[in-house]
Design a protein around this motif. Structure first.
Motif, PDB file in Angstrom:
ATOM      1  N   VAL A 117      38.769  70.172  15.623  1.00  0.00           N
ATOM      2  CA  VAL A 117      38.272  68.996  14.906  1.00  0.00           C
ATOM      3  C   VAL A 117      36.897  69.315  14.321  1.00  0.00           C
ATOM      4  N   ALA A 118      36.052  69.987  15.128  1.00  0.00           N
ATOM      5  CA  ALA A 118      34.703  70.335  14.649  1.00  0.00           C
ATOM      6  C   ALA A 118      34.800  71.260  13.441  1.00  0.00           C
ATOM      7  N   ALA A 119      35.747  72.209  13.478  1.00  0.00           N
ATOM      8  CA  ALA A 119      35.916  73.137  12.354  1.00  0.00           C
ATOM      9  C   ALA A 119      36.361  72.389  11.103  1.00  0.00           C
ATOM     10  N   LEU A 120      37.345  71.495  11.254  1.00  0.00           N
ATOM     11  CA  LEU A 120      37.817  70.700  10.114  1.00  0.00           C
ATOM     12  C   LEU A 120      36.689  69.842   9.546  1.00  0.00           C
ATOM     13  N   ALA A 121      35.911  69.240  10.443  1.00  0.00           N
ATOM     14  CA  ALA A 121      34.802  68.389  10.005  1.00  0.00           C
ATOM     15  C   ALA A 121      33.770  69.223   9.255  1.00  0.00           C
ATOM     16  N   ALA A 122      33.482  70.421   9.772  1.00  0.00           N
ATOM     17  CA  ALA A 122      32.496  71.289   9.115  1.00  0.00           C
ATOM     18  C   ALA A 122      32.993  71.673   7.721  1.00  0.00           C
ATOM     19  N   TYR A 123      34.286  71.948   7.614  1.00  0.00           N
ATOM     20  CA  TYR A 123      34.836  72.337   6.312  1.00  0.00           C
ATOM     21  C   TYR A 123      34.726  71.179   5.312  1.00  0.00           C
ATOM     22  N   VAL A 124      35.187  69.992   5.710  1.00  0.00           N
ATOM     23  CA  VAL A 124      35.176  68.857   4.777  1.00  0.00           C
ATOM     24  C   VAL A 124      33.728  68.479   4.428  1.00  0.00           C
ATOM     25  N   ALA A 125      32.825  68.572   5.421  1.00  0.00           N
ATOM     26  CA  ALA A 125      31.419  68.251   5.150  1.00  0.00           C
ATOM     27  C   ALA A 125      30.805  69.254   4.187  1.00  0.00           C
ATOM     28  N   SER A 126      31.324  70.504   4.161  1.00  0.00           N
ATOM     29  CA  SER A 126      30.749  71.528   3.283  1.00  0.00           C
ATOM     30  C   SER A 126      31.150  71.313   1.830  1.00  0.00           C
ATOM     31  N   LEU A 127      32.172  70.454   1.582  1.00  0.00           N
ATOM     32  CA  LEU A 127      32.647  70.252   0.214  1.00  0.00           C
ATOM     33  C   LEU A 127      31.680  69.403  -0.592  1.00  0.00           C
ATOM     34  N   ALA A 128      31.147  68.352   0.023  1.00  0.00           N
ATOM     35  CA  ALA A 128      30.233  67.439  -0.659  1.00  0.00           C
ATOM     36  C   ALA A 128      29.480  66.674   0.413  1.00  0.00           C
ATOM     37  N   PRO A 129      28.246  66.248   0.135  1.00  0.00           N
ATOM     38  CA  PRO A 129      27.498  65.520   1.169  1.00  0.00           C
ATOM     39  C   PRO A 129      28.174  64.198   1.533  1.00  0.00           C
TER      40      PRO A 129
END
Lengths: 264, 352
Positions: A117-129
């Motif tokens: 979940v943390a990895a998915l969250a980090a990925y989606v957060a890296s797309l746009a603030p």
């Protein structure tokens, strides 16, 4: 006698076999655990690795609806700017990935580990603030319960019920029960407005206001705060009235029958 | 009043009615009164052991009552109410209540069990008294009326009688005036038709009254809004809030279907609608940010915000009134005017 017996059987004793089996199992299991532990240690150590890991998970599990670059398709919305908070709420409560299309995504056992979940969250957060995962200090439940209760009654109670028991919306949708929900998930839901829930951004309800609302929910979750011992779900006059209707009136009827019945 | 005696006299001489011989149907299959079932002795009538057992039970119930009453006194002392400590109220009331309940129920159950199991168990018929008094009693009553009239001169002294009637008629008038004054002062129609909203009044958050900037209202947000100044009111605050409560939402301007004359009522997709249902006045606040439907929790009326809160389901007959809004020089949301129609449910003098 002893050497003769050894030659005769030509086999190891059953105890030794069991010991060997145990050693073999421990060796494989231990090395596997060691290997996976070192792998996850590596991913948490490097944020880039975490994002890469998240991207792989995303493309394998989410891209069929949200698109390979999370740009959204007809089946699922664009995820640019939803932030880590939305991912943590949707995935860690099991709402995403959806089991089936329906009026709304329902809570179920989460499909991913905390690291995933943390990895998915980090990925989606890296797309746009977007909104991040809330700070631990806001989730302690030590806020102003009175203020939290007032804000909850004004902003939340019409859908979620004044005791947080949830309620029906239109066409099969519903506001879920808030009892036992992780404080972080309550905070993330307020910030991101999942599904048909409106957004309560930090300019509407400040982070302290949100912490107060969470404190209120934790306060009413705590059964020891119910002065009547049995809180009957804390739903107010409906459940309490029904209880009195059945048990108090029932015992009055029972006593009346006993009063007029003839003795044996 | 004087003819009351003669009316009584008429009744007194009338005979009890007898069934006529006309077309009345006489029940030929009338159920006969079966009388009492045969007397069945109770176990305590037959068995002296059972009798003593029941006697002990009654005594035990009375003893339980004594224990309960003493327990109530002890509990009241042992679990005192400590000011500010809710927990202490809980134990105090709980044990005091249990003790008093046992004290009273013990006496009650004991007495009933005593009468049912040990006191004489024969059924006794007890006829009802006739409601009609004897001729002698009736004549006496009429005589008393005549005597009273004669001695007081009630029918003869018309001046006194009429002034008494006048006094009795006027006595309740102060109450009428007092109760009428409890109604809202001034014209109720004007009060129902106008709210605290006016040109330039800022939209502020419920409950703390902080003003709202247009930039605060992000897409999908919903704000519960009161007019500026309401949070500081002391007199009539709730009455004003009940009329002026507003729900503020931001939609994609493309989703809004704006009718003619309302083009400048929203601000870049930010719309404000009265929170008071047009059906019976419940607060409509269950907003679904994807469907843009507003649901009233009381009777399930649904309003479509994209179509100016048009009713799409339920018993409400009119759309929710829209509050025209814009921003002031500092970027805060303000009302352009009051609502253009009365908010809330219908009333007699409403023109639409």
């Amino acid at each position: 006698m002893a050497p003769h017996r050894k030659n005769r059987t030509g086999r190891r004793s059953p105890v030794v076999s069991a010991m060997l089996l145990l050693v073999g199992l421990l060796a494989t299991g231990g090395s596997y655990a060691l290997f996976t532990a070192s792998a996850s240690a590596e991913t948490t150590a490097h944020v880039d690795n975490l994002i890469d890991e998240g991207q792989k998970l995303f493309q394998a599990n989410c891209a069929s609806c949200h698109g390979l670059a999370a740009q959204g398709t007809d089946a699922g919305p664009n995820l640019h700017g939803v932030g880590a908070a939305a991912v943590d709420f949707q995935v860690a409560t099991g709402r995403m990935p959806m089991a089936a299309s329906g009026p709304q995504a329902e809570e179920k056992p989460p499909q991913f580990t905390e690291e995933q979940v943390a990895a998915l969250a980090a990925y989606v957060a890296s797309l746009a603030p977007g909104p991040g995962i809330p700070d631990e200090s806001l989730l302690t439940g030590n806020g102003d319960v009175t203020n939290g209760a007032e804000l909850f009654r004004i902003n939340c109670a019409m859908c979620h019920n004044v005791a947080g028991a949830g309620g029906a919306l239109t066409e099969g949708k519903f506001a879920p029960d808030l009892k036992g929900v992780e404080p972080a998930h309550i905070y993330e839901a307020m910030v991101t407005g999942p599904q048909n829930m409106p957004v309560f951004n930090d300019l509407n309800l400040t982070p302290e206001d949100k912490a107060d609302i969470i404190s209120y929910l934790m306060f009413i979750d705590d059964k020891s705060n119910s002065p009547g011992i049995i809180d009957l779900g804390g739903l107010g006059p409906v459940s309490e009235g029904l209880f009195v209707w059945i048990f108090a009136l029932g015992s009055i009827v029972g006593i009346t029958v006993w009063l007029t019945a003839k003795s044996n | 009043m004087a003819d009351k005696g003669s009316a009584g006299h008429d009744v007194a001489t009338r005979e009890a009615p007898t069934p006529g011989t006309g077309t009345a149907v006489m029940a030929s299959d009338r159920v006969e009164n079966p009388g009492f079932p045969p007397h069945r002795p109770r176990v305590s009538d037959i068995d002296p052991v059972k009798e003593r057992q029941n006697e002990r039970r009654v005594a035990w119930l009375f003893w339980a009552s004594i224990v309960g009453s003493v327990f109530a006194i002890v509990a009241y002392i042992v679990f005192p109410i400590v000011p500010g400590d809710m927990e202490s109220v809980r134990y105090n009331t709980l044990f005091l209540g249990l003790g008093i309940a046992l004290g009273m129920l013990g006496i009650g159950f004991g007495a009933v069990h005593w009468s049912k199991a040990l006191m004489d168990g024969h059924d006794i018929p007890e006829s009802r008294h006739s409601t009609r008094g004897s001729e002698e009693t009736r004549d006496k009553a009429i005589e008393a009326f005549h005597l009273g009239n004669k001695e007081s001169g009630f029918t003869r002294r018309k001046l006194i009688r009429n002034s008494l009637i006048g006094a009795l008629v006027v006595t309740p008038l102060p109450a009428v005036v007092l109760f009428r004054d409890l109604a809202p002062a001034g014209d109720p129609v004007a009060r129902l038709k106008h709210t605290l909203w006016d040109e330039g009044v800022r939209l502020t958050r419920d409950p703390d009254g902080r003003p709202i900037k247009a930039s605060d209202v992000t897409l999908g947000s919903v704000f519960h809004v009161i007019p500026d100044g309401l949070a500081e009111m002391h007199e009539g605050k709730l009455e004003e809030k009940a009329k002026a409560a507003v729900l503020l939402m931001r939609l994609d301007p493309k989703d809004l279907q704006v009718s003619e004359g309302r083009e400048d009522w929203n601000y870049h997709g930010i719309v404000a609608y009265s929170k008071i249902c047009t059906h019976v006045g419940c607060p409509v606040a269950l907003y679904e940010q994807q469907t843009h439907h507003l649901l009233c929790p009381c009777h399930q009326s649904q309003f479509d915000i994209t179509r100016e809160a048009e009713v799409i389901f339920g018993p409400a007959k009119r759309p929710l009134p829209q509050l025209p809004i814009t921003v002031d020089a500092e970027g805060y949301l303000v009302a352009r005017s009051d609502f253009h129609e009365p908010v809330g449910p219908s009333f007699w003098e409403r023109s639409l």
